[in-house]
Design a protein around this motif. Structure first.
Motif, PDB file in Angstrom:
ATOM      1  N   LEU A 156      30.046  36.978  41.265  1.00 34.54           N
ATOM      2  CA  LEU A 156      28.791  36.414  40.772  1.00 34.54           C
ATOM      3  C   LEU A 156      27.596  37.272  41.177  1.00 34.54           C
ATOM      4  N   LEU A 157      27.637  37.850  42.365  1.00 35.96           N
ATOM      5  CA  LEU A 157      26.548  38.732  42.792  1.00 35.96           C
ATOM      6  C   LEU A 157      26.460  39.959  41.895  1.00 35.96           C
ATOM      7  N   GLU A 158      27.612  40.429  41.431  1.00 37.25           N
ATOM      8  CA  GLU A 158      27.644  41.614  40.570  1.00 37.25           C
ATOM      9  C   GLU A 158      27.263  41.304  39.127  1.00 37.25           C
ATOM     10  N   SER A 159      27.680  40.141  38.644  1.00 38.96           N
ATOM     11  CA  SER A 159      27.607  39.885  37.206  1.00 38.96           C
ATOM     12  C   SER A 159      26.551  38.879  36.784  1.00 38.96           C
ATOM     13  N   SER A 160      25.862  38.239  37.732  1.00 47.48           N
ATOM     14  CA  SER A 160      24.887  37.209  37.358  1.00 47.48           C
ATOM     15  C   SER A 160      23.577  37.419  38.107  1.00 47.48           C
TER      16      SER A 160
ATOM     17  N   LEU B 134      22.316  40.070  49.353  1.00 45.10           N
ATOM     18  CA  LEU B 134      21.320  40.835  48.610  1.00 45.10           C
ATOM     19  C   LEU B 134      21.614  42.331  48.668  1.00 45.10           C
ATOM     20  N   ALA B 135      22.067  42.808  49.822  1.00 44.73           N
ATOM     21  CA  ALA B 135      22.417  44.224  49.933  1.00 44.73           C
ATOM     22  C   ALA B 135      23.613  44.539  49.043  1.00 44.73           C
ATOM     23  N   TYR B 136      24.577  43.624  49.008  1.00 41.97           N
ATOM     24  CA  TYR B 136      25.744  43.822  48.145  1.00 41.97           C
ATOM     25  C   TYR B 136      25.326  43.863  46.682  1.00 41.97           C
ATOM     26  N   ARG B 137      24.459  42.941  46.292  1.00 38.51           N
ATOM     27  CA  ARG B 137      24.001  42.910  44.891  1.00 38.51           C
ATOM     28  C   ARG B 137      23.260  44.188  44.520  1.00 38.51           C
ATOM     29  N   ARG B 138      22.401  44.672  45.414  1.00 37.91           N
ATOM     30  CA  ARG B 138      21.671  45.908  45.121  1.00 37.91           C
ATOM     31  C   ARG B 138      22.632  47.082  44.923  1.00 37.91           C
TER      32      ARG B 138
END
Length: 338
Positions: free
Chosen positions: A286-290, A322-326
């Motif tokens: 979800l962090l990657e795709s949304s 947040l770091a993972y999403r960035r």
């Protein structure tokens, strides 16, 4: 866990790859296993031209394999000098040692400082013999774990995981775990969309559950009654709910004790730990795709609070949501966190 990621230690600054493919050198040693030798080329060659893979030997000459044939390569050790990533496939386990031969030592000395190095199975013995794993986490095939610990007591060996990512050095377990670690690198370099596409082309899962523990020889579970697969699928469809061992056991129509024992036999981990793994994995997706907030994602995957999600994600891969999403929302643009 099935995988260990330590992005802080030995990690590199983000590098701009531009249009130049990422150079991968695969070092084939005497007694190399043919299956694993072909994994890097098979995975990286399907990554839409992002990688250039070259197979080499320590002297440019053919090497015998663990099978009944030899392999000839087009490159010698000079390929190691320009590689961005070096992969060392496994070789015959009867050849493992705590010392490098002179040709091996000379070949490894050609690798530039800061190059990412990856081992598959017994390849970890070579890295350990070179002193590259001292004081660092690593893994290898579970069958060889005792031998590895005896030869290299300074290495923090974890024989239960499929691979360990310690930044500039990655080690993986036996055979098919080479697929796991190579797909992980594609995902790390270019995001999950490309990694998933490569996995589909290779007809393998992009991310395997559990670790080596599920493959270690142990008593065969009683097949006279149902297993836990259906209950695992049932749980995956309800990750947003507060599932307990009693809930899972009730779905499987087993006592909690029987269910926990059978679950461990089938997956190599406990029901509670498995649920956390699945929730973290779903949160990463979800962090990657949304664009959902961290609070919303925590609720969607069954963590009571965003703080709980942050805690479990950091324990699993060492970074905040947040770091993972960035990282993974920007990686496909051409930046490679190597």
């Amino acid at each position: 866990m099935g995988h260990e990621v330590h992005p802080g230690q030995g990690s590199h600054p983000v590098q701009l790859l531009g249009r130049r493919p990422h150079s991968v050198a695969v070092l084939a040693l005497e007694g190399v296993y043919p299956f694993e030798l072909g994994i890097p080329n098979r995975v990286f060659a399907d990554a839409d031209g992002r990688y250039d893979v070259r197979t080499c030997t320590v002297d440019g000459r053919p090497v015998r394999t663990s099978a009944d044939f030899t392999v000839a390569v087009d490159h010698g050790p000079e390929a190691l000098e320009t590689a961005d990533t070096v992969v060392i496939p496994p070789f015959d386990h009867t050849l493992v040692s705590d010392r490098l031969t002179e040709p091996m030592a000379t070949a490894l000395a050609r690798i530039r400082p800061g190059t990412r190095i990856v081992s598959i199975c017994t390849g970890a013995f070579l890295l350990a013999a070179a002193g590259l794993l001292d004081g660092r986490p690593a893994t290898t095939h579970w069958v060889l774990a005792d031998t590895f610990r005896r030869l290299f007591p300074r290495v923090a060996l974890d024989a239960e995981v499929l691979f360990v990512d310690d930044g500039d050095i990655l080690t993986s377990a036996g055979a098919a775990s080479g697929l796991d670690v190579c797909l992980h690198l594609v995902r790390k370099d270019h995001g999950s969309e490309l990694a998933n596409r490569v996995a589909r082309r290779c007809v393998v899962p992009p991310w395997r559950e559990g670790g080596q523990a599920q493959y270690i020889e142990q008593p065969v579970p009683d097949l006279s009654s149902a297993g836990t697969a259906a209950s695992r699928q049932w749980a995956l469809e309800r990750l947003d709910q507060p599932l307990t061992l009693a809930d899972l056991a009730g779905h499987a129509r087993m006592s909690a004790r029987t269910f926990a024992r059978r679950f461990q036999e089938e997956t190599g981990t406990s029901p509670g730990r498995w649920l956390i793994q699945q929730r973290v994995h779903r949160a990463r997706q979800l962090l990657e795709s949304s664009d959902l907030s961290v609070d919303r994602i925590a609720g969607e995957v069954g963590f009571a609070t965003s703080a709980s999600l942050r805690q479990h994600l950091h324990a699993a891969i060492g970074v905040s949501p947040l770091a993972y999403r960035r990282t993974f929302r920007t990686a496909p643009t051409g930046l490679s966190p190597i």
